[in-house]
Design a protein around this motif. Sequence first.
Motif, short mmCIF file in Angstrom:
data_model
loop_
_atom_site.label_atom_id
_atom_site.label_comp_id
_atom_site.label_asym_id
_atom_site.label_seq_id
_atom_site.Cartn_x
_atom_site.Cartn_y
_atom_site.Cartn_z
N GLY A 21 0.80 -1.22 0.00
CA GLY A 21 0.00 0.00 0.00
C GLY A 21 0.83 1.26 0.00
N LEU A 22 1.91 1.28 0.79
CA LEU A 22 2.78 2.46 0.83
C LEU A 22 3.42 2.72 -0.52
CD1 LEU A 22 4.47 1.89 4.31
CD2 LEU A 22 3.03 3.83 3.67
N ILE A 23 3.86 1.66 -1.18
CA ILE A 23 4.47 1.82 -2.51
C ILE A 23 3.42 2.28 -3.53
CG2 ILE A 23 5.63 0.62 -4.40
CD1 ILE A 23 6.87 -1.23 -2.24
N TYR A 24 2.26 1.62 -3.49
CA TYR A 24 1.18 1.93 -4.44
C TYR A 24 0.72 3.38 -4.28
CZ TYR A 24 -3.30 1.32 -6.87
OH TYR A 24 -4.35 1.43 -7.74
N CYS A 25 0.54 3.81 -3.03
CA CYS A 25 0.01 5.16 -2.77
C CYS A 25 1.02 6.25 -3.09
CB CYS A 25 -0.44 5.28 -1.32
SG CYS A 25 -1.91 4.30 -0.92
N LEU A 26 2.30 5.92 -3.19
CA LEU A 26 3.29 6.93 -3.55
C LEU A 26 3.04 7.51 -4.93
CD1 LEU A 26 6.64 5.37 -2.22
CD2 LEU A 26 5.50 7.46 -1.40
N LEU A 107 0.55 4.10 6.20
CA LEU A 107 -0.42 3.78 5.15
C LEU A 107 -1.73 4.51 5.40
CD1 LEU A 107 -1.41 2.20 2.68
CD2 LEU A 107 -1.95 0.29 4.21
N TYR A 108 -2.16 4.54 6.65
CA TYR A 108 -3.41 5.22 7.01
C TYR A 108 -3.38 6.67 6.54
CZ TYR A 108 -7.41 6.61 9.90
OH TYR A 108 -8.63 7.08 10.33
N TRP A 109 -2.25 7.34 6.75
CA TRP A 109 -2.14 8.75 6.37
C TRP A 109 -2.03 8.92 4.86
CZ3 TRP A 109 1.77 11.46 3.88
CH2 TRP A 109 1.56 12.85 3.80
N ILE A 110 -1.12 8.18 4.22
CA ILE A 110 -0.87 8.41 2.80
C ILE A 110 -2.06 7.96 1.94
CG2 ILE A 110 0.20 6.19 2.17
CD1 ILE A 110 2.32 7.84 0.65
N ALA A 111 -2.92 7.08 2.50
CA ALA A 111 -4.12 6.67 1.75
C ALA A 111 -5.16 7.78 1.69
CB ALA A 111 -4.73 5.42 2.39
#
Length: 244
Positions: A21-26, A107-111
């Motif tokens: 998720g972190l990579i995807y949301c970047l 992840l919660y924040w970057i989403a």
Amino acid sequence: MLAIIRTILVVLLSICICVFGLIYCLFSPRNPRHVATFGHMFGRLAPLLGLKVEIRYPSSRLTRQNCIYIANHQNNYDMVTAASAVQPRTVTVGKKSLLWIPLFGQLYWIAGNLLIDRENRSKAHGTINEVVRQIKKKNISIWMFPEGTRSRGRGLLPFKTGAFHAAIAAGVPIVPICVSNTSNKISLNRWSNGLVIIEVLPPVDTAAYSRDKVRVLTEDCRNIMAAKLAELDAEVAEREARAK
């Protein structure tokens, strides 16, 4: 042994979801579409915990209008039950301390979820204003837990009024979401932990409530949810008894 295996698998899969998720949301940070995507991924862990999750929608399906979803907040298992019902372009409101949970908090924040300081009461009105601003600016819906904390088996707790102030100020409906009881229901050493029903209720029109009637709206919504939760818990008990 089953509890150990389950714990290891849930932790490993959660880490995988967070890293992916972190990579995807970047590539599109804080895009509100991400919240439902990764909420549903966590929801897919429910069978691993021996839970069968059934989601119901109103006969009219869902409002296409932006809204504020309110749900009962029971325990950490909400991450694999209630998360399955998060709708597209819906973000949640969580406390700032979530940011410090390794991987998940980031992840919660970057989403695209909103973080608030619940310890600072002087910022309460600012939080409501921010929720209203986000609804209008980003064309999103907001998911909130009006109890303000996990109930942990104490039943439906009294509701705080923040979500209802925001709904009236933004001119959007309230959509209650009820999750049947999971307190003292889940044993990691038991193969099957039964049924959880999530029901999305019809929208509550806030146009009939002025700002000075916010507590009336709050109690009306709580009463609707309390009655539905009693129905769902009774149905789950009956269906599980028949299945034995």
